[in-house]
Motif scaffolding. Sequence first.
Motif, short mmCIF file in Angstrom:
data_model
loop_
_atom_site.label_atom_id
_atom_site.label_comp_id
_atom_site.label_asym_id
_atom_site.label_seq_id
_atom_site.Cartn_x
_atom_site.Cartn_y
_atom_site.Cartn_z
N ARG A 44 -88.60 -28.98 20.29
CA ARG A 44 -87.29 -29.62 20.09
C ARG A 44 -86.28 -28.58 19.61
O ARG A 44 -86.61 -27.70 18.80
CB ARG A 44 -87.38 -30.74 19.06
N TYR A 45 -85.05 -28.70 20.12
CA TYR A 45 -83.94 -27.84 19.73
C TYR A 45 -82.73 -28.69 19.43
O TYR A 45 -82.61 -29.80 19.93
CB TYR A 45 -83.59 -26.86 20.87
N SER A 46 -81.84 -28.13 18.61
CA SER A 46 -80.57 -28.81 18.37
C SER A 46 -79.43 -27.84 18.67
O SER A 46 -79.57 -26.63 18.51
CB SER A 46 -80.46 -29.31 16.93
N CYS A 47 -78.34 -28.41 19.12
CA CYS A 47 -77.12 -27.64 19.36
C CYS A 47 -76.03 -28.31 18.54
O CYS A 47 -75.74 -29.50 18.73
CB CYS A 47 -76.76 -27.62 20.84
N GLU A 48 -75.46 -27.55 17.62
CA GLU A 48 -74.42 -28.07 16.74
C GLU A 48 -73.22 -27.14 16.78
O GLU A 48 -73.33 -26.00 17.22
CB GLU A 48 -74.93 -28.16 15.30
N ILE A 49 -72.10 -27.61 16.28
CA ILE A 49 -70.89 -26.80 16.17
C ILE A 49 -70.75 -26.34 14.72
O ILE A 49 -70.78 -27.16 13.79
CB ILE A 49 -69.63 -27.59 16.59
N ASP A 50 -70.61 -25.03 14.54
CA ASP A 50 -70.40 -24.48 13.20
C ASP A 50 -68.98 -24.84 12.77
O ASP A 50 -68.02 -24.44 13.42
CB ASP A 50 -70.58 -22.96 13.25
N PRO A 51 -68.83 -25.60 11.69
CA PRO A 51 -67.49 -26.03 11.27
C PRO A 51 -66.59 -24.87 10.83
O PRO A 51 -65.37 -24.97 10.89
CB PRO A 51 -67.75 -26.99 10.12
N ARG A 52 -67.19 -23.75 10.43
CA ARG A 52 -66.38 -22.61 9.99
C ARG A 52 -65.74 -21.87 11.15
O ARG A 52 -64.62 -21.40 11.05
CB ARG A 52 -67.24 -21.64 9.18
N THR A 53 -66.48 -21.77 12.27
CA THR A 53 -65.98 -20.98 13.40
C THR A 53 -65.63 -21.82 14.62
O THR A 53 -64.95 -21.34 15.52
CB THR A 53 -67.04 -19.94 13.83
N GLY A 54 -66.13 -23.05 14.66
CA GLY A 54 -65.88 -23.91 15.82
C GLY A 54 -66.70 -23.52 17.04
O GLY A 54 -66.41 -23.97 18.14
N THR A 55 -67.72 -22.70 16.83
CA THR A 55 -68.57 -22.26 17.94
C THR A 55 -69.95 -22.90 17.83
O THR A 55 -70.41 -23.21 16.73
CB THR A 55 -68.72 -20.72 17.95
N PRO A 56 -70.63 -23.08 18.97
CA PRO A 56 -71.95 -23.71 18.92
C PRO A 56 -73.04 -22.77 18.42
O PRO A 56 -72.92 -21.54 18.54
CB PRO A 56 -72.21 -24.11 20.36
N PHE A 57 -74.09 -23.37 17.86
CA PHE A 57 -75.29 -22.61 17.55
C PHE A 57 -76.50 -23.45 17.95
O PHE A 57 -76.45 -24.67 17.95
CB PHE A 57 -75.35 -22.17 16.08
N VAL A 58 -77.58 -22.75 18.32
CA VAL A 58 -78.81 -23.38 18.80
C VAL A 58 -79.94 -22.97 17.89
O VAL A 58 -80.11 -21.78 17.59
CB VAL A 58 -79.11 -22.97 20.26
N THR A 59 -80.71 -23.95 17.45
CA THR A 59 -81.86 -23.67 16.58
C THR A 59 -83.01 -24.61 16.93
O THR A 59 -82.77 -25.73 17.38
CB THR A 59 -81.47 -23.80 15.09
N SER A 60 -84.22 -24.15 16.75
CA SER A 60 -85.39 -24.99 17.00
C SER A 60 -85.64 -25.87 15.78
O SER A 60 -85.27 -25.53 14.66
CB SER A 60 -86.62 -24.14 17.33
N ILE A 61 -86.28 -27.00 16.03
CA ILE A 61 -86.56 -27.96 14.97
C ILE A 61 -88.04 -27.89 14.64
O ILE A 61 -88.89 -28.15 15.50
CB ILE A 61 -86.16 -29.38 15.42
#
Length: 89
Positions: free
Chosen positions: A10-27
Amino acid sequence: MRTFTIDRQRYSCEIDPRTGTPFVTSIHPYDETEYHWARKSATGDWLVYRNGRMRVALPGSLKLTPEQVAARLLNMDQAAHLTRTGGIW
């Protein structure tokens, strides 16, 4: 937050509120291993990190989707022979 699965991981894709850019991380619940994760820079490159250090940059010219980035992260984790460590019980 958007979640998806690549090869049973499982992975998640979220938006970093500081930069407004996406990041991807495994769960990995209850796992203390530091796995690779990536964030998209302002220039469009995906920067891959592990243990607090940038490991590689995936050029923005490749136009990778979060799912494609996650597949590369999974390959890097497997190549580094990362396995589950400990756990918070």
